[in-house]
Write a protein that holds these residues in place. Sequence first.
Motif, PDB file in Angstrom:
ATOM      1  N   THR A 149      -2.009  -1.461   5.086  1.00  0.00           N
ATOM      2  CA  THR A 149      -2.822  -0.194   5.069  1.00  0.00           C
ATOM      3  C   THR A 149      -3.050   0.371   3.558  1.00  0.00           C
ATOM      4  O   THR A 149      -4.096   0.777   3.289  1.00  0.00           O
ATOM      5  N   ILE A 150      -1.880   0.033   2.752  1.00  0.00           N
ATOM      6  CA  ILE A 150      -1.955   0.367   1.271  1.00  0.00           C
ATOM      7  C   ILE A 150      -2.931  -0.663   0.695  1.00  0.00           C
ATOM      8  O   ILE A 150      -4.029  -0.338  -0.066  1.00  0.00           O
ATOM      9  N   PHE A 151      -2.809  -1.834   0.926  1.00  0.00           N
ATOM     10  CA  PHE A 151      -3.781  -2.889   0.403  1.00  0.00           C
ATOM     11  C   PHE A 151      -5.224  -2.547   0.788  1.00  0.00           C
ATOM     12  O   PHE A 151      -6.389  -2.475   0.165  1.00  0.00           O
ATOM     13  N   ASP A 152      -5.396  -2.069   2.225  1.00  0.00           N
ATOM     14  CA  ASP A 152      -6.892  -2.208   2.622  1.00  0.00           C
ATOM     15  C   ASP A 152      -7.466  -0.710   2.287  1.00  0.00           C
ATOM     16  O   ASP A 152      -8.683  -0.818   1.966  1.00  0.00           O
ATOM     17  N   ASN A 153      -6.705   0.270   1.773  1.00  0.00           N
ATOM     18  CA  ASN A 153      -7.212   1.610   1.307  1.00  0.00           C
ATOM     19  C   ASN A 153      -7.306   1.481  -0.251  1.00  0.00           C
ATOM     20  O   ASN A 153      -7.918   2.370  -0.758  1.00  0.00           O
ATOM     21  N   ASN A 154      -6.915   0.590  -0.847  1.00  0.00           N
ATOM     22  CA  ASN A 154      -6.833   0.485  -2.377  1.00  0.00           C
ATOM     23  C   ASN A 154      -7.449  -1.051  -2.639  1.00  0.00           C
ATOM     24  O   ASN A 154      -6.816  -1.620  -3.329  1.00  0.00           O
TER      25      ASN A 154
END
Length: 169
Positions: A149-154
Amino acid sequence: MTATSGTLRLLIVEEQQSELLLLQSILAETKIAIIIKIAKNEIEFLKHVNRFKPDAIISGDTFSSYSFREELEYLREQQLSIPFILITGVLPDVTAQEYYELGVDDYLTKFNLLQLPDSLYKAIEKHRLKKEHTLSEEIAKLNKDRVQTIFDNNPDRTFELGLKGELKR
């Protein structure tokens, strides 16, 4: 034993009073704090599993109105992971393998009942380790999902990972 109380909650499913007395005397010699509930029929079994919530079940294999197979089926249907030890007569290896496949953790014949405390301990430990493993897998999946989720949102950000796979800032 349960981690919180230090007392083992044990359900013994047996109709024969002489068998119950024998099992209780063997367990009494262990010097472990044990609370024992007895079920002599299906209704008592269901009541004790649901209300008493045993840490382990010891069951005979011959009953007048139901079978240990029905007990195991109920545990499976309810998704209850309770160590289950079967007390039986002499078994061929093929039958023993079938019992393990049904969900019996261990079986003892009436000729080696003195191994009951050791068998009980091993079955409880096996279930404890299985629960820990399942919990570890669930935590790992949650952590993987969080990182994703962190990677997907950034998508434009660069991330640095440490040697153990930890995210560095």
